[in-house]
Design a protein around this motif. Structure first.
Motif, PDB file in Angstrom:
ATOM      1  N   CYS A 219       0.952  -1.453  -0.193  1.00 40.85           N
ATOM      2  CA  CYS A 219       0.247   0.099  -0.079  1.00 40.85           C
ATOM      3  C   CYS A 219       0.727   1.307  -0.060  1.00 40.85           C
ATOM      4  CB  CYS A 219      -1.125  -0.019   1.129  1.00 40.85           C
ATOM      5  SG  CYS A 219      -2.002  -1.385   1.072  1.00 40.85           S
ATOM      6  N   LEU A 220       0.489   2.271  -0.801  1.00 39.43           N
ATOM      7  CA  LEU A 220       0.945   3.977  -0.865  1.00 39.43           C
ATOM      8  C   LEU A 220       0.612   4.926  -1.049  1.00 39.43           C
ATOM      9  CD1 LEU A 220       3.691   5.131  -1.624  1.00 39.43           C
ATOM     10  CD2 LEU A 220       3.674   4.562  -4.465  1.00 39.43           C
ATOM     11  N   TYR A 221       0.154   5.519   0.231  1.00 37.09           N
ATOM     12  CA  TYR A 221      -0.454   6.711  -0.132  1.00 37.09           C
ATOM     13  C   TYR A 221       0.793   7.936  -0.510  1.00 37.09           C
ATOM     14  CZ  TYR A 221      -2.324  10.754   1.941  1.00 37.09           C
ATOM     15  OH  TYR A 221      -2.876  12.543   2.281  1.00 37.09           O
ATOM     16  N   MET A 222       0.090   8.941  -1.684  1.00 40.31           N
ATOM     17  CA  MET A 222       1.037  10.119  -1.914  1.00 40.31           C
ATOM     18  C   MET A 222       0.068  11.324  -1.203  1.00 40.31           C
ATOM     19  SD  MET A 222       2.304   9.188  -5.782  1.00 40.31           S
ATOM     20  CE  MET A 222       2.971  10.271  -5.289  1.00 40.31           C
ATOM     21  N   GLY A 223       0.955  11.457  -0.942  1.00 36.45           N
ATOM     22  CA  GLY A 223      -0.245  13.448  -0.060  1.00 36.45           C
ATOM     23  C   GLY A 223       1.007  14.215  -1.535  1.00 36.45           C
TER      24      GLY A 223
ATOM     25  N   LEU B 126       6.131   4.998  -7.283  1.00 38.19           N
ATOM     26  CA  LEU B 126       6.230   3.785  -8.365  1.00 38.19           C
ATOM     27  C   LEU B 126       7.698   2.823  -8.505  1.00 38.19           C
ATOM     28  CD1 LEU B 126       4.010   1.505  -8.951  1.00 38.19           C
ATOM     29  CD2 LEU B 126       4.320   2.335 -11.435  1.00 38.19           C
ATOM     30  N   ALA B 127       7.957   3.591  -9.072  1.00 43.94           N
ATOM     31  CA  ALA B 127       9.494   2.562  -9.120  1.00 43.94           C
ATOM     32  C   ALA B 127      10.305   2.153  -8.293  1.00 43.94           C
ATOM     33  CB  ALA B 127      10.784   3.386  -9.718  1.00 43.94           C
ATOM     34  N   THR B 128      10.490   3.208  -6.786  1.00 41.08           N
ATOM     35  CA  THR B 128      10.766   2.984  -5.267  1.00 41.08           C
ATOM     36  C   THR B 128       9.994   1.473  -4.670  1.00 41.08           C
ATOM     37  OG1 THR B 128      11.288   5.250  -5.316  1.00 41.08           O
ATOM     38  CG2 THR B 128      11.334   3.867  -3.278  1.00 41.08           C
ATOM     39  N   LYS B 129       8.525   1.682  -5.085  1.00 34.18           N
ATOM     40  CA  LYS B 129       7.995   1.137  -4.314  1.00 34.18           C
ATOM     41  C   LYS B 129       7.598   0.111  -4.452  1.00 34.18           C
ATOM     42  CE  LYS B 129       5.763   1.618  -0.782  1.00 34.18           C
ATOM     43  NZ  LYS B 129       6.507   1.019   0.881  1.00 34.18           N
TER      44      LYS B 129
ATOM     45  N   ALA C 260       1.757   4.215 -15.982  1.00 29.01           N
ATOM     46  CA  ALA C 260       1.942   2.874 -14.862  1.00 29.01           C
ATOM     47  C   ALA C 260       2.836   1.585 -15.972  1.00 29.01           C
ATOM     48  CB  ALA C 260       0.393   2.434 -14.232  1.00 29.01           C
ATOM     49  N   LEU C 261       1.604   1.121 -16.563  1.00 25.68           N
ATOM     50  CA  LEU C 261       2.444   0.091 -17.695  1.00 25.68           C
ATOM     51  C   LEU C 261       3.731   0.037 -18.043  1.00 25.68           C
ATOM     52  CD1 LEU C 261      -0.599  -0.091 -20.147  1.00 25.68           C
ATOM     53  CD2 LEU C 261      -0.013  -2.645 -18.119  1.00 25.68           C
ATOM     54  N   GLU C 262       4.321   1.508 -18.469  1.00 28.37           N
ATOM     55  CA  GLU C 262       5.575   1.631 -19.004  1.00 28.37           C
ATOM     56  C   GLU C 262       6.779   1.295 -17.628  1.00 28.37           C
ATOM     57  OE1 GLU C 262       5.979   5.885 -20.031  1.00 28.37           O
ATOM     58  OE2 GLU C 262       4.963   4.645 -22.124  1.00 28.37           O
ATOM     59  N   GLN C 263       6.088   1.743 -16.354  1.00 26.28           N
ATOM     60  CA  GLN C 263       6.886   2.003 -15.221  1.00 26.28           C
ATOM     61  C   GLN C 263       7.383   0.412 -15.065  1.00 26.28           C
ATOM     62  OE1 GLN C 263       8.725   3.986 -13.763  1.00 26.28           O
ATOM     63  NE2 GLN C 263       9.779   2.292 -13.095  1.00 26.28           N
ATOM     64  N   MET C 264       5.752  -0.260 -15.062  1.00 23.12           N
ATOM     65  CA  MET C 264       6.449  -1.724 -14.675  1.00 23.12           C
ATOM     66  C   MET C 264       7.177  -2.636 -15.614  1.00 23.12           C
ATOM     67  SD  MET C 264       2.108  -2.854 -13.427  1.00 23.12           S
ATOM     68  CE  MET C 264       1.356  -2.202 -14.598  1.00 23.12           C
ATOM     69  N   ALA C 265       6.595  -2.061 -16.976  1.00 26.14           N
ATOM     70  CA  ALA C 265       7.478  -3.303 -17.616  1.00 26.14           C
ATOM     71  C   ALA C 265       9.181  -2.952 -17.317  1.00 26.14           C
ATOM     72  CB  ALA C 265       7.565  -2.601 -18.856  1.00 26.14           C
TER      73      ALA C 265
ATOM     74  N   VAL D  35      -1.145  -2.758 -10.360  1.00 26.15           N
ATOM     75  CA  VAL D  35      -1.295  -1.515  -9.528  1.00 26.15           C
ATOM     76  C   VAL D  35      -2.653  -0.816  -9.810  1.00 26.15           C
ATOM     77  CG1 VAL D  35      -0.746   0.700  -9.339  1.00 26.15           C
ATOM     78  CG2 VAL D  35       0.949   0.043 -10.419  1.00 26.15           C
ATOM     79  N   VAL D  36      -3.340  -0.306  -8.317  1.00 25.26           N
ATOM     80  CA  VAL D  36      -4.685   0.158  -8.610  1.00 25.26           C
ATOM     81  C   VAL D  36      -4.599   0.919  -7.769  1.00 25.26           C
ATOM     82  CG1 VAL D  36      -6.455  -0.048  -7.555  1.00 25.26           C
ATOM     83  CG2 VAL D  36      -5.541  -2.751  -8.450  1.00 25.26           C
ATOM     84  N   PHE D  37      -4.997   2.429  -8.539  1.00 28.08           N
ATOM     85  CA  PHE D  37      -5.012   3.587  -7.820  1.00 28.08           C
ATOM     86  C   PHE D  37      -6.419   4.121  -8.272  1.00 28.08           C
ATOM     87  CE2 PHE D  37      -1.342   3.805 -11.226  1.00 28.08           C
ATOM     88  CZ  PHE D  37      -0.084   4.030 -10.082  1.00 28.08           C
ATOM     89  N   SER D  38      -7.022   4.650  -6.704  1.00 28.60           N
ATOM     90  CA  SER D  38      -7.584   5.499  -6.742  1.00 28.60           C
ATOM     91  C   SER D  38      -7.417   7.052  -6.619  1.00 28.60           C
ATOM     92  CB  SER D  38      -8.373   5.010  -5.632  1.00 28.60           C
ATOM     93  OG  SER D  38      -8.787   4.956  -3.492  1.00 28.60           O
TER      94      SER D  38
END
Length: 339
Positions: free
Chosen positions: A165-169, A198-201, A247-252, A260-263
């Motif tokens: 889980c990642l919260y971004m402020g 995303l790259a970090t987590k 997200a797909l570019e980073q996940m590659a 990844v699930v964003f909201s």
């Protein structure tokens, strides 16, 4: 809150009068202009938090952070915030007894920082939805030395799904962009910041084919009087496509992460109509109306090659989110829970 028109004076007055105990928060909610149903639920929620975190937790947090924890302190003033307070208390109730819950609660009591609390809230968000779906959930799952420790584990046959889980402020660079008007073409490039995090987590869930659950409170889709993004009024499909592309570019390049699930935070987007869109890359974009006059937009983005049953697990969690609070309040035995 103060009737002063000076923003600095209003802020100072709000901090000065913010509840220092959950008992005080309960009193303020009971004196609000909310419908009686939400008053009673808010009072109940305040009692749950006093029991779990300690009645003086709000004052301890403010003493350390030099400001109140806003998601609790604003509960007497907006229906959205009291609904979120009730939702949080309901999550604590349905998760009672779940493996790993005491660890997260100890962190909330001892690490009085907004980032820690917001991350814990996101863990409870995922875990409580999973509790209804499968009737079993675990948090802070210890998988042995040098192994990734998922924040939440979702049931999925013989292959449970680990979740980070990642919260971004809000970040300063995002806030600057938000000050520009849509007419200037100011679609904020929030993806730069999101992609970097995303790259970090992603390195942790990538160890075992897990998922990253990310809550965006960084302004990318903000639609508040004090903070607006040019993307706020964009069609849901457009938002989903933009997030999916990044997200797909980073996940590659992030190993075996499955998706990844964003909201965003449940709030007040420009559009209030429920929608669901399946995108060509297999992603899903959802907008759902939640109790307390709130809306949440959720984006489920599987990595290339991720099996569709895993995506269906996430879809089941968030597609049915509007009915979760009623179910949870009924589990807690509240009168009028079905209203």
């Amino acid at each position: 809150m103060s009737g002063s028109t000076d923003p600095t004076a209003r802020a100072a007055d709000f901090i000065r009068t913010a509840p220092r105990t959950f008992a005080d928060l309960s009193t303020k909610i009971n004196a609000s202009t909310y419908p009686e149903l939400w008053k009673s639920r808010g009072v109940w929620a305040s009692g749950v938090l006093a029991e779990v975190l300690g009645d003086d937790w709000p004052g301890k947090f403010q003493a350390k952070a030099k400001q109140p924890y806003l998601r609790f302190a604003l509960a007497p003033y907006t229906l959205q915030h009291v609904a979120s307070l009730v939702e949080f208390a309901a999550r604590l109730r349905v998760l009672d007894g779940s493996p790993g819950l005491p660890t997260v609660l100890r962190q909330m009591r001892s690490q009085l920082e907004a980032g820690v609390i917001n991350s814990a809230r996101l863990q409870f968000d995922v875990a409580a939805l999973e509790k209804r779906r499968s009737n079993t959930v675990a948090l802070e799952v210890d998988r042995g030395p040098r192994n990734w420790k998922p924040d939440v584990m979702l049931a999925h046959g013989e292959s449970p799904i680990g979740v980070e889980c990642l919260y971004m402020g809000v970040g300063d660079e995002v806030a600057v962009q938000l000050q520009k008007s849509a007419a200037e073409g100011a679609e904020i490039d929030g993806w730069k910041r999101i992609g970097a995090k995303l790259a970090t987590k992603a390195g942790q869930p990538a160890q075992d084919g897990g998922w990253l659950r990310c809550e965006l409170d960084e302004g990318m889709f903000a639609n508040e009087p004090f903070m607006k993004s040019a993307l706020a009024a964009a069609p849901l499909e457009h938002k989903g496509a933009q997030l999916a592309q990044g997200a797909l570019e980073q996940m590659a390049i992030s190993g075996d992460i499955h998706g990844v699930v964003f909201s965003g935070l449940p709030g007040n987007p420009a559009s209030k109509e429920d929608e669901a869109h399946s995108l060509p890359d297999g992603s899903v974009a959802l907008r759902r109306t939640l109790p307390g006059e709130r809306i949440r937009e959720t984006f489920i983005i599987p990595n290339a090659g991720t099996a569709s049953p895993e995506c269906k697990v996430w879809l089941n969690l968030y597609d049915d989110e509007p009915s979760w609070l009623q179910w949870a309040l009924m589990q807690a035995g509240l009168p009028d829970a079905d209203r």
